[in-house]
Design a protein around this motif. Structure first.
Motif, mmCIF file in Angstrom:
data_model
loop_
_atom_site.group_PDB
_atom_site.id
_atom_site.type_symbol
_atom_site.label_atom_id
_atom_site.label_comp_id
_atom_site.label_asym_id
_atom_site.label_seq_id
_atom_site.Cartn_x
_atom_site.Cartn_y
_atom_site.Cartn_z
ATOM 1 N N ASN A 221 0.837 -1.204 0.000
ATOM 2 C CA ASN A 221 0.000 0.000 0.000
ATOM 3 C C ASN A 221 0.874 1.257 0.000
ATOM 4 O O ASN A 221 1.081 1.904 1.022
ATOM 5 N N VAL A 222 1.371 1.604 -1.180
ATOM 6 C CA VAL A 222 2.282 2.742 -1.322
ATOM 7 C C VAL A 222 1.601 4.051 -0.923
ATOM 8 O O VAL A 222 2.220 4.915 -0.299
ATOM 9 N N ALA A 223 0.321 4.204 -1.242
ATOM 10 C CA ALA A 223 -0.398 5.435 -0.893
ATOM 11 C C ALA A 223 -0.418 5.631 0.623
ATOM 12 O O ALA A 223 -0.180 6.737 1.113
ATOM 13 N N SER A 224 -0.681 4.562 1.363
ATOM 14 C CA SER A 224 -0.709 4.676 2.821
ATOM 15 C C SER A 224 0.698 4.949 3.367
ATOM 16 O O SER A 224 0.862 5.749 4.291
ATOM 17 N N GLN A 225 1.692 4.306 2.808
ATOM 18 C CA GLN A 225 3.074 4.568 3.236
ATOM 19 C C GLN A 225 3.398 6.054 3.089
ATOM 20 O O GLN A 225 3.931 6.674 4.010
ATOM 21 N N LYS A 226 3.067 6.624 1.931
ATOM 22 C CA LYS A 226 3.349 8.038 1.673
ATOM 23 C C LYS A 226 2.592 8.941 2.641
ATOM 24 O O LYS A 226 3.117 9.950 3.120
#
Length: 176
Positions: free
Chosen positions: A139-144
């Motif tokens: 989940n790249v969006a959540s990481q960012k």
């Protein structure tokens, strides 16, 4: 990005919350931070968080503060976020203090980052000086979102409970 407000759920938003649920289901999304919205048939059933969640989780139940992220200009619910405290063993290992989701039609507008930014002072008011957030390694969006709000990756752990797609959960801490 339009200004957001975090508001406590009320009857005023009942229809929007149930439409939020439908959109999340149609998109086959995870209801992170939604206090079991996917499990209820009505707003009235959903808003009784404490009774319903206490019955479901029994000794593992943790009180939470649920907020709707409302876009100020049109009073639209764009997201749901909750702050859980204190952490149960399960939440400490896999779930964290904060869960959130953004309505699929409202994504990629910076709302998740703003929701997280807005809830951090609320967490501090409850005596927290740091909070744990977790997300799927995919989940790249959540990481960012987490990193943008000061999140520091502690470690990655194997998802032994089936919460993630990747099988790996990332654990982040944000000092507040």
């Amino acid at each position: 990005m339009c200004k957001l407000l975090l508001v406590r759920p009320s009857k005023q938003y009942a229809e929007q919350v149930m439409l939020y649920k439908e959109e999340m289901l149609q998109n086959r999304d995870s209801f992170d931070g939604c206090a079991g919205l996917e499990e209820v048939q009505s707003f009235e059933e959903w808003i009784d968080f404490e009774t319903r969640l206490q019955a479901k989780y029994k000794d593992e139940y943790v009180p939470s503060k649920v907020f709707l992220a409302v876009r100020e200009k049109d009073n639209s619910v764009v997201g749901i976020i909750d702050f859980r405290h204190p952490l149960s063993d399960f939440l400490f290992r896999f779930g964290g203090n904060i869960g959130y989701s953004v309505r699929p039609s409202e994504r990629r507008k910076g709302y998740a980052s703003e929701m997280l930014r807005l809830i951090l002072p609320i967490c501090r008011n409850f005596g927290e000086n740091k909070v744990l957030l977790t997300c799927d390694k995919k989940n790249v969006a959540s990481q960012k979102t987490i990193i943008k709000n000061g999140g520091v990756l502690e470690k990655e752990i194997a998802d032994t409970v089936g919460l993630s797609d990747s099988g790996i959960i990332q654990r982040y801490w944000i000092s507040i």
